[in-house]
Design a protein around this motif. Structure first.
Motif, PDB file in Angstrom:
ATOM      1  N   GLN A 200     -22.001 -16.117 -18.411  1.00  0.00           N
ATOM      2  CA  GLN A 200     -21.277 -14.914 -18.028  1.00  0.00           C
ATOM      3  C   GLN A 200     -22.263 -13.956 -17.361  1.00  0.00           C
ATOM      4  O   GLN A 200     -23.280 -13.589 -17.938  1.00  0.00           O
ATOM      5  CB  GLN A 200     -20.641 -14.235 -19.242  1.00  0.00           C
ATOM      6  N   LEU A 201     -21.951 -13.526 -16.140  1.00  0.00           N
ATOM      7  CA  LEU A 201     -22.814 -12.621 -15.402  1.00  0.00           C
ATOM      8  C   LEU A 201     -22.449 -11.168 -15.701  1.00  0.00           C
ATOM      9  O   LEU A 201     -21.434 -10.874 -16.333  1.00  0.00           O
ATOM     10  CB  LEU A 201     -22.691 -12.906 -13.899  1.00  0.00           C
ATOM     11  N   LYS A 202     -23.299 -10.244 -15.246  1.00  0.00           N
ATOM     12  CA  LYS A 202     -23.142  -8.840 -15.596  1.00  0.00           C
ATOM     13  C   LYS A 202     -21.879  -8.215 -15.004  1.00  0.00           C
ATOM     14  O   LYS A 202     -21.340  -7.276 -15.552  1.00  0.00           O
ATOM     15  CB  LYS A 202     -24.370  -8.049 -15.141  1.00  0.00           C
ATOM     16  N   ASN A 203     -21.425  -8.725 -13.874  1.00  0.00           N
ATOM     17  CA  ASN A 203     -20.263  -8.133 -13.208  1.00  0.00           C
ATOM     18  C   ASN A 203     -18.955  -8.797 -13.639  1.00  0.00           C
ATOM     19  O   ASN A 203     -18.005  -8.879 -12.859  1.00  0.00           O
ATOM     20  CB  ASN A 203     -20.424  -8.226 -11.688  1.00  0.00           C
ATOM     21  N   GLN A 204     -18.905  -9.296 -14.874  1.00  0.00           N
ATOM     22  CA  GLN A 204     -17.712  -9.940 -15.431  1.00  0.00           C
ATOM     23  C   GLN A 204     -17.289 -11.172 -14.643  1.00  0.00           C
ATOM     24  O   GLN A 204     -16.113 -11.522 -14.603  1.00  0.00           O
ATOM     25  CB  GLN A 204     -16.545  -8.945 -15.511  1.00  0.00           C
ATOM     26  N   SER A 205     -18.261 -11.831 -14.006  1.00  0.00           N
ATOM     27  CA  SER A 205     -17.979 -13.093 -13.335  1.00  0.00           C
ATOM     28  C   SER A 205     -18.697 -14.204 -14.086  1.00  0.00           C
ATOM     29  O   SER A 205     -19.527 -13.961 -14.964  1.00  0.00           O
ATOM     30  CB  SER A 205     -18.435 -13.041 -11.875  1.00  0.00           C
ATOM     31  N   PHE A 206     -18.385 -15.455 -13.711  1.00  0.00           N
ATOM     32  CA  PHE A 206     -18.897 -16.603 -14.440  1.00  0.00           C
ATOM     33  C   PHE A 206     -19.395 -17.653 -13.459  1.00  0.00           C
ATOM     34  O   PHE A 206     -19.021 -17.665 -12.282  1.00  0.00           O
ATOM     35  CB  PHE A 206     -17.803 -17.197 -15.331  1.00  0.00           C
TER      36      PHE A 206
END
Length: 339
Positions: A200-206
């Protein structure tokens, strides 16, 4: 009557030179004090800013450390279930393998651009079709800081198989039978766990971080036999008189458990409970004991449906407290134990 006016003694006047020196000294003192106050303001502000910056840095470091430890020690390191919205279309794209070359390359490009980096050499069109039949979420695990989503999937493989068959063929005036090879397709259905490493990345993406892998679904049923009754030898027996009183109280409680209201049960229970519906209690077995001066009872009974007469067995452990000439239920466990 005569009034005599008293003479006042005036302090001696200072010479003009001493007055000027005194004024200069006072002015110098106040000037130095003013300069100190003016200079100490920015200095204090700088010190305060440095201190606040240091505190924020320490707090940030502490927060990162806590998050890292939580990621190591918990199975779920994501704050929502948005990853399921990301992974579901990925599963469809990854499992479905077409045989037509253009569709095969389109799948390859979609996986590479959207989900994770692969090379064309790793994805070769073998002419085998794979089709996703079903998928449902199974579990989310953390393997040494790596998130892995597990899905229970069923898929079908339609694979080309080389076979032989007998074919009649004329050779001159004779008819002979020869072996002929041909391509047939066989369908095989499999059910496995699909394990998908992702982040899970910081900008709510995966992002998928590695190739998914298959494993067998483990059995969730333990084959270890559970003890049906706790070891009662560790508990102190209740004398006959109190045993009869406790059994009588609990039998009354069980009758009210399926017939009374919560308001009525509040007189005999700290946290009132009832079983609503047309039920009856039967075959109750009540065993009171003491442990460290705590009075309790193991209770086993049948709950019988009043209409169908179908019953099932239930258990309770009741922690009791003496109150005047009766008892009061401090705690109820819906299993045997918890003392």
């Amino acid at each position: 009557m005569k009034f005599i006016k008293e003479k006042k003694n005036h302090p001696p006047a200072l010479p003009k030179e001493e007055k000027a020196a005194s004024i200069r000294t006072t002015r110098t003192f106040f000037l130095i004090l003013t300069l100190l106050l003016i200079s100490s303001g920015p200095f204090a502000f700088v010190k305060s800013t440095q201190m606040q910056s240091l505190i924020r840095k320490e707090q940030t470091t502490l927060t990162e450390t806590i998050h890292k430890e939580l990621a190591k020690n918990t199975d779920t390191a994501v704050t929502s279930e948005l990853y399921k919205q990301f992974l579901q279309p990925f599963i469809t794209a990854y499992i479905n393998i077409p045989t037509e070359q253009q569709a095969f390359e389109k799948r390859f490009n979609s996986l590479q651009e959207t989900y994770f980096m692969i090379t064309l050499d790793e994805e070769k069109n073998t002419g085998t079709e794979r089709k996703l039949l079903s998928s449902d979420f199974y579990n989310l695990v953390n393997e040494n800081g790596q998130l892995v989503a597990q899905y229970r999937i069923a898929y079908e493989i339609n694979a080309p198989v080389t076979k032989e068959r007998d074919v009649k063929k004329k050779e001159g005036d004779k008819e002979v039978i020869i072996k002929e090879k041909y391509i047939d397709y066989e369908k095989i259905e499999n059910r496995v766990l699909l394990n998908i490493p992702f982040v899970q990345l910081k900008n709510q993406s995966f992002k998928v971080t590695a190739y998914p892998y298959f494993t067998l679904e483990p059995s969730l049923t333990s084959k270890t036999e559970q003890a049906k009754m706790p070891d009662i030898s560790q508990y102190q027996q209740v004398d006959n008189k109190e045993e009869k009183a406790v059994i009588s109280f609990i039998q009354s409680f069980l009758d009210k458990y399926v017939s009374a209201s919560l308001e009525d049960m509040a007189y005999i229970m700290k946290e009132p409970e009832i079983l609503t519906g047309n039920y009856q209690i039967g075959n109750s077995q009540i065993n009171p004991f003491f442990k460290d001066e705590q009075l309790f009872a193991f209770v086993t009974f049948d709950v019988i449906d009043g209409e169908t007469k179908i019953g099932h067995k239930e258990t309770m452990t009741l922690l009791l407290k003496q109150r005047e000439n009766t008892y009061f239920i401090e705690t109820i466990h819906h299993y045997l134990g918890g003392i």
